[in-house]
Design a protein around this motif. Structure first.
Motif, PDB file in Angstrom:
ATOM      1  N   CYS A 123       0.851  -1.190   0.000  1.00  0.00           N
ATOM      2  CA  CYS A 123       0.000   0.000   0.000  1.00  0.00           C
ATOM      3  C   CYS A 123       0.888   1.241   0.000  1.00  0.00           C
ATOM      4  O   CYS A 123       1.761   1.377   0.854  1.00  0.00           O
ATOM      5  N   GLU A 140       0.092   4.145   0.789  1.00  0.00           N
ATOM      6  CA  GLU A 140      -0.262   5.089   1.844  1.00  0.00           C
ATOM      7  C   GLU A 140       0.266   4.635   3.209  1.00  0.00           C
ATOM      8  O   GLU A 140       0.936   5.381   3.906  1.00  0.00           O
ATOM      9  N   CYS A 141      -0.055   3.387   3.594  1.00  0.00           N
ATOM     10  CA  CYS A 141       0.261   2.941   4.962  1.00  0.00           C
ATOM     11  C   CYS A 141       1.409   1.938   5.002  1.00  0.00           C
ATOM     12  O   CYS A 141       1.925   1.648   6.081  1.00  0.00           O
ATOM     13  N   CYS A 160      -4.396   0.030  -0.114  1.00  0.00           N
ATOM     14  CA  CYS A 160      -5.013  -1.125   0.538  1.00  0.00           C
ATOM     15  C   CYS A 160      -6.484  -0.806   0.835  1.00  0.00           C
ATOM     16  O   CYS A 160      -6.886   0.355   0.815  1.00  0.00           O
ATOM     17  N   CYS A 215      -7.046   1.925   3.534  1.00  0.00           N
ATOM     18  CA  CYS A 215      -6.752   3.290   3.093  1.00  0.00           C
ATOM     19  C   CYS A 215      -7.783   3.779   2.072  1.00  0.00           C
ATOM     20  O   CYS A 215      -8.096   4.967   2.029  1.00  0.00           O
ATOM     21  N   ARG A 227      -8.685  -0.737  11.595  1.00  0.00           N
ATOM     22  CA  ARG A 227      -8.217   0.508  12.229  1.00  0.00           C
ATOM     23  C   ARG A 227      -9.387   1.431  12.551  1.00  0.00           C
ATOM     24  O   ARG A 227     -10.455   1.314  11.960  1.00  0.00           O
TER      25      ARG A 227
END
Ligand SMILES: [Zn+2]
Length: 171
Positions: free
Chosen positions: A39, A41-42, A65, A68, A114
């Protein structure tokens, strides 16, 4: 964070048919995602059919992902509503700290689970999550630490798992 943990051991929860969504979840669909995808982003890595945290995996391609994507789309998978009351107002800091701590632990075990957002409003606290599993964990943690009453359900035709907690005898 510990990237590798046995899924079933970490889940440890009885499956309840009423808590299964009625519709397919497009954010979970594994189609077209290949091992070695990361991913952008994360940093979660797609390996052997699931998204994990891994410092050693070799990343050959990148995308967003599912967690995200949900955050970007403002499309939570779970929502916990804490109804305002004197007890909640008096314990707000502890409640927010508890939810944040539980979510951090859960995200360490399951990369896609999350907290998206914790909104403190005049009539209650709204917690949105990227996955249903962390929602159940947060709800269970509230009962354990602060007692009260809890209801949890998928509404017909919705993909969103909703939990409502209240410290009063009637939620
Ligand atoms: Zn991500």
């Amino acid at each position: 964070m510990n990237p590798i943990r046995n899924e079933s051991a970490a889940t440890g929860m009885r499956r309840d048919k009423r808590l299964q969504p009625h519709t397919n979840d497009s954010y979970r669909a594994p189609a077209r995602v290949m091992s070695g995808t990361g991913c952008r982003e994360c940093g979660a890595i797609y390996e052997n059919g699931r998204w994990i945290w891994s410092a050693s995996a070799e990343v050959t391609r990148q995308l967003l992902c599912p967690a995200c994507r949900r955050i970007q789309d403002h499309a939570p998978a779970g929502e916990l509503w804490l109804k305002s009351c004197d007890y909640l107002n008096a314990h707000l800091d502890q409640v927010v700290a508890l939810l944040s701590r539980e979510a951090r632990n859960e995200a360490g075990l399951h990369a896609l689970e999350r907290i998206m957002d914790i909104q403190v409003q005049s009539d209650g606290v709204r917690v949105s999550t990227t996955g249903p599993h962390v929602l159940r964990k947060l709800a269970a943690a509230m009962l354990r630490a602060h007692h009260g009453r809890l209801s949890i359900e998928y509404r017909d035709g919705e993909r969103l798992l909703r939990a409502r907690w209240s410290h009063e005898s009637r939620p």
